[in-house]
Design an enzyme around this catalytic site. Structure first.
Site, PDB file in Angstrom:
ATOM      1  N   ASP A   1      -5.742  -3.549  -2.581  1.00 41.77           N
ATOM      2  CA  ASP A   1      -4.741  -3.201  -1.570  1.00 41.77           C
ATOM      3  C   ASP A   1      -4.130  -4.448  -0.921  1.00 41.77           C
ATOM      4  OD1 ASP A   1      -3.757  -2.492   1.192  1.00 41.77           O
ATOM      5  OD2 ASP A   1      -4.278  -0.499   0.490  1.00 41.77           O
TER       6      ASP A   1
ATOM      7  N   SER B   1       0.836  -1.194   0.000  1.00 50.29           N
ATOM      8  CA  SER B   1       0.000   0.000   0.000  1.00 50.29           C
ATOM      9  C   SER B   1       0.880   1.257   0.000  1.00 50.29           C
ATOM     10  CB  SER B   1      -0.963  -0.049   1.187  1.00 50.29           C
ATOM     11  OG  SER B   1      -1.997   0.896   1.046  1.00 50.29           O
TER      12      SER B   1
END
Length: 270
Positions: free
Chosen positions: A153, A38
């Protein structure tokens, strides 16, 4: 003196990674491999491409929620509530010409495949596509659909990517930066206490439970793939969705590395 870094996910808390890298640079500690999830992936690529200063300027420019919302923007298509078009333009402007193969330091970012449920290590081809995938928070940003996979993610499967960092490290020690290891400060910040008379709200319970889930997931990830050294940064008092605290977070990253410098130097010299 050389180490590899695993930079964990944590949305707005990720500005602390900039401070970590700045302090390592100041101490003459070389980073020979980077893996990030991320926001940790964004910082990894910025550093490996020599564009950390550009990212730091962007972080400092996000001084108000109004500025942050301009980068995000609403999305009117199914799959997410934010478009991130301005972020996409920034990625294209600063990193659009780059591939992983051209980076000065071996680097990988992590995404989650919502079809198979597996972690996906992105370490070749255009870095722009990989950044879009690793930061695609479910329901917030559009996932990246590629080769029959729906990439989202990476924090859902590998919040602190030690194993990919170790695979690229060439035997060098791996230092993991955990942004989810400060649950006690986080639950206090959202109003969760042991007080019998404490007034709970729906939002405080949801935020506390989410913080706990992220903390436990990071802990499981680190227990499964232990680093040579873990730094759990004291960032729990700052909300993960707050991107306006760059100055504070960069300072926390620098202080945390400075406090652990003796251990880092010992590892780096082995």
């Amino acid at each position: 003196m050389t180490i590899a870094l695993a930079l964990g996910g944590g949305a707005g808390l990720g500005w602390a990674h900039i401070g970590v890298l700045r302090e390592l640079e100041a101490a003459g500690i070389e980073v020979n491999a980077l893996a990030g999830t991320s926001i940790g992936g964004v910082v990894s690529i910025a550093f490996a491409s020599g564009r950390l200063e550009t990212l730091e300027e962007l972080a400092h420019s996000a001084s108000s929620m109004r500025t942050v919302l301009r980068y995000l923007g609403p999305n009117w298509r199914p799959g997410s509530v934010l478009s991130g078009k301005a972020i996409a333009r920034l990625i294209e402007e600063h990193l659009g010409d780059l591939t992983f193969e051209a980076l000065a330091i071996p680097t990988a970012v992590i995404a989650a495949d919502l079809v198979s449920g597996d972690s996906v290590i992105l370490d070749h081809g255009p870095v722009g596509d990989a950044i879009h995938a690793t930061i695609a928070l479910p329901g917030i940003f559009q996932p990246v659909i590629r080769d029959g996979r729906i990439l989202s993610d990476g924090g859902a499967v590998m919040p602190v990517p030690v194993a990919p960092a170790r695979a690229m490290a060439g035997g060098r020690p791996v230092v993991a930066i955990n942004l989810q290891g400060d649950y006690q400060a986080r639950r206090a910040a959202v109003g969760i206490s042991g007080d019998q008379d404490a007034r709970l709200t729906t939002l405080s319970v949801v935020r506390g439970a989410t913080g706990l889930m992220l903390s436990k997931l990071a802990r499981l990830s680190l227990d499964r793939d232990p680093p040579d050294l873990e730094l759990a940064l004291p960032v729990g008092h700052i909300d993960t969705s707050n991107f306006t605290r760059a100055e504070d977070l960069i300072a926390i990253g620098r202080r945390s590395v400075a406090s652990a410098m003796a251990d880092i130097e010992r590892l780096a010299q082995t």
